[in-house]
Design an enzyme around this catalytic site. Structure first.
Site, PDB file in Angstrom:
ATOM      1  N   ARG A   1       0.829  -1.206   0.000  1.00 25.90           N
ATOM      2  CA  ARG A   1       0.000   0.000   0.000  1.00 25.90           C
ATOM      3  C   ARG A   1       0.865   1.259   0.000  1.00 25.90           C
ATOM      4  O   ARG A   1       0.513   2.276   0.611  1.00 25.90           O
ATOM      5  CB  ARG A   1      -0.954  -0.006   1.204  1.00 25.90           C
ATOM      6  CG  ARG A   1      -2.284   0.699   0.939  1.00 25.90           C
ATOM      7  CD  ARG A   1      -3.187   0.690   2.162  1.00 25.90           C
ATOM      8  NE  ARG A   1      -3.670  -0.633   2.497  1.00 25.90           N
ATOM      9  CZ  ARG A   1      -3.817  -1.112   3.722  1.00 25.90           C
ATOM     10  NH1 ARG A   1      -3.495  -0.364   4.760  1.00 25.90           N
ATOM     11  NH2 ARG A   1      -4.280  -2.323   3.932  1.00 25.90           N
TER      12      ARG A   1
ATOM     13  N   ARG B   1      -3.258   6.740   1.065  1.00 25.76           N
ATOM     14  CA  ARG B   1      -3.810   7.938   1.690  1.00 25.76           C
ATOM     15  C   ARG B   1      -2.856   8.683   2.609  1.00 25.76           C
ATOM     16  O   ARG B   1      -3.121   9.834   2.967  1.00 25.76           O
ATOM     17  CB  ARG B   1      -5.080   7.561   2.479  1.00 25.76           C
ATOM     18  CG  ARG B   1      -6.239   7.147   1.593  1.00 25.76           C
ATOM     19  CD  ARG B   1      -7.423   6.694   2.411  1.00 25.76           C
ATOM     20  NE  ARG B   1      -7.170   5.416   3.077  1.00 25.76           N
ATOM     21  CZ  ARG B   1      -8.033   4.814   3.889  1.00 25.76           C
ATOM     22  NH1 ARG B   1      -9.192   5.390   4.158  1.00 25.76           N
ATOM     23  NH2 ARG B   1      -7.730   3.649   4.420  1.00 25.76           N
TER      24      ARG B   1
ATOM     25  N   ARG C   1      -6.653  11.807  -5.878  1.00 28.71           N
ATOM     26  CA  ARG C   1      -7.980  11.221  -5.680  1.00 28.71           C
ATOM     27  C   ARG C   1      -9.068  12.299  -5.748  1.00 28.71           C
ATOM     28  O   ARG C   1     -10.135  12.067  -6.331  1.00 28.71           O
ATOM     29  CB  ARG C   1      -8.044  10.486  -4.339  1.00 28.71           C
ATOM     30  CG  ARG C   1      -9.399   9.873  -4.051  1.00 28.71           C
ATOM     31  CD  ARG C   1      -9.356   8.916  -2.899  1.00 28.71           C
ATOM     32  NE  ARG C   1     -10.688   8.447  -2.531  1.00 28.71           N
ATOM     33  CZ  ARG C   1     -10.917   7.413  -1.756  1.00 28.71           C
ATOM     34  NH1 ARG C   1      -9.926   6.718  -1.251  1.00 28.71           N
ATOM     35  NH2 ARG C   1     -12.157   7.062  -1.459  1.00 28.71           N
TER      36      ARG C   1
ATOM     37  N   ASP D   1      -7.243  -2.255  -7.171  1.00 30.41           N
ATOM     38  CA  ASP D   1      -7.944  -2.752  -5.986  1.00 30.41           C
ATOM     39  C   ASP D   1      -8.119  -4.255  -6.131  1.00 30.41           C
ATOM     40  O   ASP D   1      -8.220  -4.776  -7.244  1.00 30.41           O
ATOM     41  CB  ASP D   1      -9.317  -2.077  -5.850  1.00 30.41           C
ATOM     42  CG  ASP D   1      -9.951  -2.377  -4.504  1.00 30.41           C
ATOM     43  OD1 ASP D   1      -9.538  -1.745  -3.512  1.00 30.41           O
ATOM     44  OD2 ASP D   1     -10.834  -3.252  -4.439  1.00 30.41           O
TER      45      ASP D   1
ATOM     46  N   TYR E   1     -15.670 -10.907   0.578  1.00 30.62           N
ATOM     47  CA  TYR E   1     -16.363  -9.655   0.274  1.00 30.62           C
ATOM     48  C   TYR E   1     -17.646  -9.909  -0.511  1.00 30.62           C
ATOM     49  O   TYR E   1     -18.662  -9.241  -0.298  1.00 30.62           O
ATOM     50  CB  TYR E   1     -15.443  -8.730  -0.523  1.00 30.62           C
ATOM     51  CG  TYR E   1     -14.290  -8.181   0.277  1.00 30.62           C
ATOM     52  CD1 TYR E   1     -14.446  -7.054   1.081  1.00 30.62           C
ATOM     53  CD2 TYR E   1     -13.038  -8.791   0.236  1.00 30.62           C
ATOM     54  CE1 TYR E   1     -13.389  -6.540   1.819  1.00 30.62           C
ATOM     55  CE2 TYR E   1     -11.969  -8.287   0.973  1.00 30.62           C
ATOM     56  CZ  TYR E   1     -12.153  -7.175   1.762  1.00 30.62           C
ATOM     57  OH  TYR E   1     -11.104  -6.682   2.504  1.00 30.62           O
TER      58      TYR E   1
END
Length: 366
Positions: A28, A32, A41, A78, A154
């Site tokens: 990652r 963010r 973003r 993703d 998921y």
């Protein structure tokens, strides 16, 4: 034709070849915690727009390489691209993570699912090629996918879960139904990863993020079995170059021997497994990737350097180690701190390797 690779120590380490120092990248690493990522973003409008536009995906992939002396880039995407391509309607809600409009709970739901091919995810393949050219040979590019079990959690839960009650109920009550889903996902992941390799990915990682929530027997049947199917179907050499494969099961340290037996080039470790003990168990078969606690990056520079040295010392001398976090970098980390870690790995790692690049070139007839 892609530009010639200038820094190959990451690929060398995965193949247990001599390197001058321990290579490092961070799971990652484009995310963010970086202000430039947050700006990209905002410009893109939302997370999925970042992923589905090759120019944005390329921009974000390269951002951490402009800040840090990393030894690999990883495709910005993703893990839920495959379920989205299957028609489940992926979306993200602020503060709640990924969700699906269509949830898989019955045999009929799963029977209706298509097996995806690389053509169904053409935007990912386009991003891989765009990024590979933009890297200009600086470092190798890693492609990736979620494992079938992780994707299935998921799809059955409808999003993130703390107790996995729906998928575990299916696993015990209707195992045939779950096996049908996992088989389709294994086929889809194989197509997806092979497409990334053909598009330019130079190494592959499979993220089995939720394999560690299973018991030993259930892990074998519902996670590892399907990763083995993927391994058996992957392209392992492309245009004369080996394509190393990394398997990463979070909280899977108790199953290292079984994971190694599926045939990857490297195993990813989270921070709950001692890397020296892991090397003693499986280090003759595979390289190891990891495995510092991501929360170390909240600490000061001297603490970060001390913890880096502890991991390097635990692994010991010789190649076969790619330094990484034990899981993804946290969003609230000070973006100055990863540099302390990366520089420490390169500086402190040299003492564990005897080869210099002149020697490496001679070994390869260059």
């Amino acid at each position: 034709m892609f530009p010639e690779l200038k820094n190959d120590r990451f690929l060398r380490a995965l193949l247990k070849q001599p390197v001058d120092t321990t290579p490092v990248w961070m799971m990652r690493q484009a995310g963010r915690y970086l202000p430039e990522y947050r700006a990209s973003r905002a410009t893109a409008g939302d997370f999925l727009s970042l992923c589905k536009n090759d120019a944005f995906a390329c921009e974000v992939t390269l951002q951490p390489l402009k800040r840090y002396d990393l030894d690999a880039a990883i495709l910005f995407s993703d893990i839920l691209t495959i379920p989205d391509a299957m028609g489940l309607g992926l979306y993200f809600e602020a503060g709640e993570g990924p969700k699906f409009k269509h949830i898989m709970r019955t045999q009929a739901d799963i029977d209706a699912l298509p097996v995806t091919t690389e053509g169904d995810l053409d935007y990912v393949m386009k991003a891989v090629t765009t990024i590979r050219h933009a890297l200009n040979g600086q470092v190798p590019l890693i492609g990736f996918s979620g494992s079938p079990w992780t994707l299935a959690t998921y799809m059955v839960e409808g999003g993130s879960s703390k107790d996995f009650r729906h998928i575990k109920a299916m696993m015990y009550q209707s195992p045939k139904t779950l096996h049908t889903l996992l088989h389709k996902l294994a086929q889809s992941v194989t197509h997806y990863l092979n497409g990334q390799i053909k598009a330019g990915a130079q190494a592959i990682q499979i993220f089995d993020t939720w394999g560690g929530v299973l018991s030993g027997p259930m892990y074998q049947q519902f996670s590892l079995l399907y990763m083995k199917q993927i391994m058996d179907g992957l392209i392992r050499e492309h245009k004369g170059q080996k394509i190393p494969v990394i398997l990463f099961t979070k909280n899977g340290g108790q199953w290292l021997e079984n994971i190694a037996a599926t045939g990857p080039d490297a195993l990813g470790l989270d921070w709950t497994t001692d890397i020296g003990e892991a090397r003693a168990r499986v280090g003759k078969q595979v390289a190891l990737q990891g495995n510092i606690d991501p929360c170390v990056l909240y600490a000061d520079q001297d603490v970060i350097e001390r913890e880096v040295e502890a991991v390097l010392s635990s692994f010991g001398h010789g190649s076969g180690h790619v330094f990484n976090l034990g899981h993804g970098i946290h969003q609230f980390v000070n973006p100055d701190h990863p540099k302390y870690l990366i520089d420490a790995v390169h500086n402190l790692g040299r003492q564990y390797h005897e080869a210099k690049y002149d020697d490496l070139d001679a070994m390869n007839g260059l």
